[in-house]
Design a protein around this motif. Structure first.
Motif, mmCIF file in Angstrom:
data_model
loop_
_atom_site.group_PDB
_atom_site.id
_atom_site.type_symbol
_atom_site.label_atom_id
_atom_site.label_comp_id
_atom_site.label_asym_id
_atom_site.label_seq_id
_atom_site.Cartn_x
_atom_site.Cartn_y
_atom_site.Cartn_z
ATOM 1 N N MET A 31 0.608 -1.326 0.570
ATOM 2 C CA MET A 31 0.024 -0.257 -0.306
ATOM 3 C C MET A 31 0.719 1.369 0.025
ATOM 4 O O MET A 31 0.375 1.955 -0.538
ATOM 5 C CB MET A 31 -0.906 0.266 1.127
ATOM 6 N N PHE A 32 2.271 1.283 1.135
ATOM 7 C CA PHE A 32 2.547 2.786 0.644
ATOM 8 C C PHE A 32 3.755 3.233 -0.364
ATOM 9 O O PHE A 32 3.630 3.934 -0.759
ATOM 10 C CB PHE A 32 3.692 2.568 1.780
ATOM 11 N N GLU A 37 3.661 6.712 -5.142
ATOM 12 C CA GLU A 37 3.483 6.551 -6.272
ATOM 13 C C GLU A 37 2.361 7.662 -6.823
ATOM 14 O O GLU A 37 2.500 8.948 -7.293
ATOM 15 C CB GLU A 37 3.284 6.099 -7.188
ATOM 16 N N GLU A 38 1.419 7.788 -6.076
ATOM 17 C CA GLU A 38 0.251 8.426 -6.299
ATOM 18 C C GLU A 38 0.794 10.120 -5.775
ATOM 19 O O GLU A 38 0.443 11.126 -5.925
ATOM 20 C CB GLU A 38 -1.031 8.251 -5.720
ATOM 21 N N ILE A 40 3.520 11.461 -5.556
ATOM 22 C CA ILE A 40 4.674 11.611 -5.696
ATOM 23 C C ILE A 40 4.082 12.955 -6.722
ATOM 24 O O ILE A 40 4.449 13.952 -7.305
ATOM 25 C CB ILE A 40 5.588 11.153 -6.039
ATOM 26 N N ALA A 41 3.118 12.524 -7.541
ATOM 27 C CA ALA A 41 2.643 12.469 -8.789
ATOM 28 C C ALA A 41 1.289 14.494 -8.070
ATOM 29 O O ALA A 41 1.121 14.985 -9.217
ATOM 30 C CB ALA A 41 1.190 11.429 -9.339
ATOM 31 N N GLN A 42 1.382 14.135 -6.957
ATOM 32 C CA GLN A 42 1.255 15.718 -6.515
ATOM 33 C C GLN A 42 1.163 16.136 -5.735
ATOM 34 O O GLN A 42 1.457 17.082 -5.318
ATOM 35 C CB GLN A 42 -0.193 14.825 -5.556
ATOM 36 N N GLY A 43 2.524 16.257 -6.139
ATOM 37 C CA GLY A 43 3.598 17.396 -5.659
ATOM 38 C C GLY A 43 4.371 16.680 -3.966
ATOM 39 O O GLY A 43 4.870 17.675 -3.823
#
Length: 143
Positions: A31-32, A37-38, A40-43
């Protein structure tokens, strides 16, 4: 003993998972990885605290702007291995965070801390943070 604080490169953020696992032992490691990954995509960014090139502390970072506070930096999942606590390293890590925030145009710092984390709450108050509200959470049911 050589101490260094620096941003962990995005392609190496997976290195924080062992420390995150200690902070959140009930959650599965897979889950981590997915959430990271999500994020990182959000900054999402993360500062690492190293002693002799060993990662012993982390401080996740979010930089955002909100109407009521303006552009600010939010420390998230701040964690130092227990054997390195009470050495002033947390204070040094946060000084680095504040300096980094200012370099990014931030005018404040804001964070969340669990009510049950008495040690953490005492630390944040000692750092000059004021309790200004409650953090609420509601899980949305899947349809």
């Amino acid at each position: 003993m050589s101490t260094e604080i620096k941003l962990i490169p995005t392609d190496n953020l997976i290195s924080i998972i062992p420390l995150i696992k200690l902070l959140n032992p009930a959650l599965p490691e897979t889950m981590f990885k997915t959430r990271l990954e999500e994020m990182i995509a959000q900054g999402y960014q993360c500062a690492g605290l190293y002693i002799d090139n060993k990662l012993i502390g982390i401080c996740g970072l979010w930089i955002m702007t909100k109407l009521y506070v303006g552009k600010h930096i939010e420390p998230d999942n701040v964690f130092i291995l227990p054997e390195y606590r009470r050495l002033g390293l947390g204070k040094r890590l946060l000084e680095w965070v504040y300096k980094y925030g200012k370099s990014q145009g931030c005018i404040a710092s804001e964070l969340n801390c669990y009510v049950s984390n008495e040690t953490g709450n005492a630390f944040w108050e000692q750092e000059g943070f004021a309790k200004i509200g409650y953090h609420y959470q509601k899980y949305l049911e899947s349809s």
